[in-house]
Design a protein around this motif. Sequence first.
Motif, PDB file in Angstrom:
ATOM      1  N   VAL A 173      -5.227   8.371   3.115  1.00 49.36           N
ATOM      2  CA  VAL A 173      -6.047   8.232   1.915  1.00 49.36           C
ATOM      3  C   VAL A 173      -7.213   9.204   2.034  1.00 49.36           C
ATOM      4  O   VAL A 173      -7.882   9.255   3.074  1.00 49.36           O
ATOM      5  CB  VAL A 173      -6.603   6.797   1.800  1.00 49.36           C
ATOM      6  CG1 VAL A 173      -7.327   6.613   0.468  1.00 49.36           C
ATOM      7  CG2 VAL A 173      -5.493   5.776   1.964  1.00 49.36           C
ATOM      8  N   ALA A 230     -10.563   2.793   2.905  1.00 51.12           N
ATOM      9  CA  ALA A 230      -9.306   3.503   2.631  1.00 51.12           C
ATOM     10  C   ALA A 230      -8.401   2.663   1.741  1.00 51.12           C
ATOM     11  O   ALA A 230      -7.906   3.132   0.710  1.00 51.12           O
ATOM     12  CB  ALA A 230      -8.611   3.843   3.942  1.00 51.12           C
ATOM     13  N   ARG A 241      -7.183   2.915  -2.480  1.00 53.58           N
ATOM     14  CA  ARG A 241      -5.804   2.765  -2.987  1.00 53.58           C
ATOM     15  C   ARG A 241      -5.730   1.677  -4.083  1.00 53.58           C
ATOM     16  O   ARG A 241      -4.985   1.817  -5.059  1.00 53.58           O
ATOM     17  CB  ARG A 241      -4.855   2.391  -1.845  1.00 53.58           C
ATOM     18  CG  ARG A 241      -4.454   3.568  -0.986  1.00 53.58           C
ATOM     19  CD  ARG A 241      -3.368   4.395  -1.687  1.00 53.58           C
ATOM     20  NE  ARG A 241      -2.902   5.495  -0.862  1.00 53.58           N
ATOM     21  CZ  ARG A 241      -3.299   6.759  -1.005  1.00 53.58           C
ATOM     22  NH1 ARG A 241      -4.166   7.090  -1.945  1.00 53.58           N
ATOM     23  NH2 ARG A 241      -2.812   7.703  -0.230  1.00 53.58           N
ATOM     24  N   PRO A 298      -4.047   4.181   5.683  1.00 48.37           N
ATOM     25  CA  PRO A 298      -4.378   3.013   4.864  1.00 48.37           C
ATOM     26  C   PRO A 298      -4.347   1.703   5.639  1.00 48.37           C
ATOM     27  O   PRO A 298      -4.850   0.693   5.157  1.00 48.37           O
ATOM     28  CB  PRO A 298      -3.306   3.030   3.775  1.00 48.37           C
ATOM     29  CG  PRO A 298      -2.174   3.776   4.372  1.00 48.37           C
ATOM     30  CD  PRO A 298      -2.740   4.744   5.352  1.00 48.37           C
ATOM     31  N   THR A 331       0.837  -1.204   0.000  1.00 48.52           N
ATOM     32  CA  THR A 331       0.000   0.000   0.000  1.00 48.52           C
ATOM     33  C   THR A 331       0.866   1.246   0.000  1.00 48.52           C
ATOM     34  O   THR A 331       1.759   1.369   0.845  1.00 48.52           O
ATOM     35  CB  THR A 331      -0.896   0.018   1.256  1.00 48.52           C
ATOM     36  OG1 THR A 331      -1.460  -1.273   1.441  1.00 48.52           O
ATOM     37  CG2 THR A 331      -2.016   1.037   1.106  1.00 48.52           C
TER      38      THR A 331
END
Length: 273
Positions: free
Chosen positions: A132, A188, A192, A146, A127
């Motif tokens: 985020v 979140a 991503r 994240p 990640t």
Amino acid sequence: MRTGRLAPTPSGHLHLGNALAFGAAWISVRNPSRGHDAGGRLLLRIEDLDRGRAREDIAESQRADLRWLGIEWDEEVTPQSQRSYTLEGLDTYQCGCSRATRLSWGCRCRFLPAGARVNGGGWRFRTPEGDVHIEDRARGGLELPPGDDPILMRANGEAAYPLAVVVDDARDGVTEVVRGADLLDATAVQVRLHEALSLPIPEYLHVPLILGKDGRKLSKSHGSTELRALRAAGWTAEQIWAMLLPLIGASPPFASARIDLLRVHRGPVTLPF
Ligand SMILES: [Zn+2]
């Protein structure tokens, strides 16, 4: 076309928290809030990736619970267990560390060169660092960490939830996701993943989390909050909606209810029973 989805996991019977989330998803598509067009569609997608726990009889009981509540869908799409998933295009690494190890010692797998031999285990998403930004229709803009790198594919090659849900929402053309606030953290990392795969990001609406009277998240130990138990105890769908709809700023009857985004409760709600 505006497209929402009902995505139950058939490992446990639906409870009041599920009823609120799925009811809100239905209302959002059928009776849209101001600024949204009418005429969307609602999909049912059974999220049965966990083959050890997913059961068809529970999926069938969930469909019956949804219909009992007045939640109808336009189409049932292919369940996740019958779809295939790939890690192509994603920055991943293999990691067999336990959760405890990752939390207390940290995990070095993330920093090994791609292709390095490691201790087996599933494939995690590397990640990107940094908070985020997510947009929630009721809460507005939020900056969320994240969290830990999620497993996307298990060592046996089976896809895990974070990968499947992102890929499937894009494949199914889902434009709006309505679900419980306990999934804000998952949102979140999913944002991503959408970014990493260059997939469109759906609109999000998180509805209040409903807790048992012991203050804990509803689970199998709260059998009396399952819809089938409430029905057996004499509750009607109308009584359930009279209790739940105010939590999203809506008024009965369910069929014509409208979500008032300014009046959606933010915090969790504890049941009195
Ligand atoms: Zn590791």
